[in-house]
Design an enzyme around this catalytic site. Sequence first.
Site, PDB file in Angstrom:
ATOM      1  N   ASN A  33      49.710  42.094   4.564  1.00 52.59           N
ATOM      2  CA  ASN A  33      50.459  42.187   5.804  1.00 52.59           C
ATOM      3  C   ASN A  33      50.313  40.904   6.618  1.00 52.59           C
ATOM      4  OD1 ASN A  33      51.793  43.969   7.968  1.00 52.59           O
ATOM      5  ND2 ASN A  33      49.977  43.232   9.048  1.00 52.59           N
ATOM      6  N   GLU A  34      51.434  40.337   7.021  1.00 51.30           N
ATOM      7  CA  GLU A  34      51.502  39.210   7.953  1.00 51.30           C
ATOM      8  C   GLU A  34      50.472  38.109   7.686  1.00 51.30           C
ATOM      9  OE1 GLU A  34      53.475  41.736  11.650  1.00 51.30           O
ATOM     10  OE2 GLU A  34      51.405  41.043  11.851  1.00 51.30           O
TER      11      GLU A  34
END
Length: 671
Positions: A228-229
């Site tokens: 994630n990110e």
Amino acid sequence: MKTRTTRVLVPMLLIAFTFLIAHLGKAQNLPISVTINTAQNVKPISPLIYGINAYVYDTEWKTEADWKVGLANVASGLNVGGRRLGGNTMTSYNWENGFSNSGTDSHNENNDFQSFITGAGGAPYSPGAALVTFHDHSIQLGASSLLDLPCAGFVATDGDGEVVAGDAAPSARWKAISFSKPGAPGSFAMSPDLADNTVYIDEELNFLVTTFGAAGSPHGIPAYELDNEPGLWHTAPYQNGLNGTHPLLHKDETTCADLLSRNAQLASAIKRLDPNAAVYGPAMWGYPEYYSFWSVYDGQTVHQPSDWGLYNIEPYTTNNTGDEYRYNHMTWVNAYLAQMKSASDIAGKRLLDVFSVHYYALDSDNPASRVQAPRSLWDPTYVENSYITQNGNGFTDGRGLQLIPKLLQSIADFYPDTKLALTEWDFGGRHDASGVIAQADALGIFGKFGVYAADYFFPVDDYIAAAFRIFRNYDGNNSTFGSTSVSAETSDISKSSSYGSLDDQGNLHLIYINKDLAQGEDVTITIGPDPKWNHVTAYSVGAASSTITKIVDMDFAGATVNFSSPSSAVSHLVFTKSNSVDLSTRVNPNCRLSQNPCLGSTTLCGSSAEAQSLGFDIFDCLGRSCGSHVTEAVQGSFSLRIDAEQLASGSYTIAGHLGLTPFSLQLLVLH
């Protein structure tokens, strides 16, 4: 005598009338026209665009008694297509013991938040408890699961609270991850060794496949996301002193090469353990990550990854076209796609099935701007008020964002046939009618432009829930917008949006969005090229309440319908074909069929003393329309050849009119 030929499988209504569908009183605006063409822009709509992020924290919770965990965390009756277990906590989720750390989101604390909020109970947790609970819930809801897997290098060791800077990884507060366990698959265990100081992600995958079955099986997890990110794992310091979300987990500033290597290794592990599972990635957080992986302005200098110069070159900048706005400077998007394609070519298998990004609207902080904000997803004429579009910032420089078309262009140029997902997105307006307008507009855009998956982030209730229900449960019986997108264009995109679809039963659906927050709108809806529907039901939600209500239920005839939309409202119109024609009341004038039974064609013969119009419908034995025909006036003896090649063998009724006189003939087709 005049002889005419027609094919009976081109549906047309006999007479074009216009009916007024009135609701709440007459609108004040100038009429808006919506033109539906069921033969244009036809493409499938993925049910995965109607997805949510599961178990999100709600800032409106004031005390622990307010907390909602498990399935209670989201409103009922959404009928979502997909659910994602992701976010900053999943970067550090330790599947062996259930502990995690959401980084600077929560004071760098090691805790059991992720396991607790899924409804997995309390510590000690069995292996993969949060993952098993999450997917069990998806199965219960009939939704597809997307599961984030850790990729940044370490996961939480314990649930003992804040991790201080002196305990940045590697330390006893963290366990290293590995994508390949020595001796695998023979060394895999359903109860992993908690004392070996390493968490094996391939062992985690084996646990899930053993528990649920492989992707493609009835209960297998169909898709995984590469963390994630990553553009926020560890960056140069911002002006506020923060240097990313996980600077204690990933101690050094993240480089492009580091991410690419980790993503390729994790994707390879997924394909090794579950070959049919879809791999999503890399879940880019926003425009600075689209641009250069990460880009930080500290007030004086712009800082970027140490190896950014290796990627800020052709073909990634313009694909050697010289057009610096071909991708609106989303250079890292291009480089990432190209590098993952290269890794896939080397591996001999596709390692990235779905390219995933996050999108949080920047110009949607009030109702007036919010209802326009979704246009940044596609509209080249709409320029939002944000740092992304500001001249001189090096992104769009005063041009429209056009996010989805630009991303699809990047995919086509650098990793063709990769799908697109927005695995986090939001436009705000949870408790305001502008919220249902914006979120519903986004859902319509996703379907129209062929987005593969989308998962809304933040709590789903009130007007946000209404946006999902208007597409996925508009009548309280889980009835949905159609699965095939068709053209439905509005004459004024600043005041309205419109989205058309066909469902599996052949019904036509129209989502009409009135963006005017003060006034209703008169809407003229024209259906083509073959209007075959004669009943419309309309459901609406807007300023009065986030509850969907039925506002129209009536028959109509023809290709044009007038609709009065309430102000600040989203309406779902369902056009159906009534089978209530009473064929027994039709008499038989001087009309007959010359070949009956027929093998491939027959001829309708008759005579008329004066010029009269001739038309007919063909119905099967269940009363379903199979086609129709209208001619100009006939006079004297006439014959009309009816081509029945594409009718299945069986009994049919030809119900028509000669002038004002109806007739009914039975036709038997044999092939």
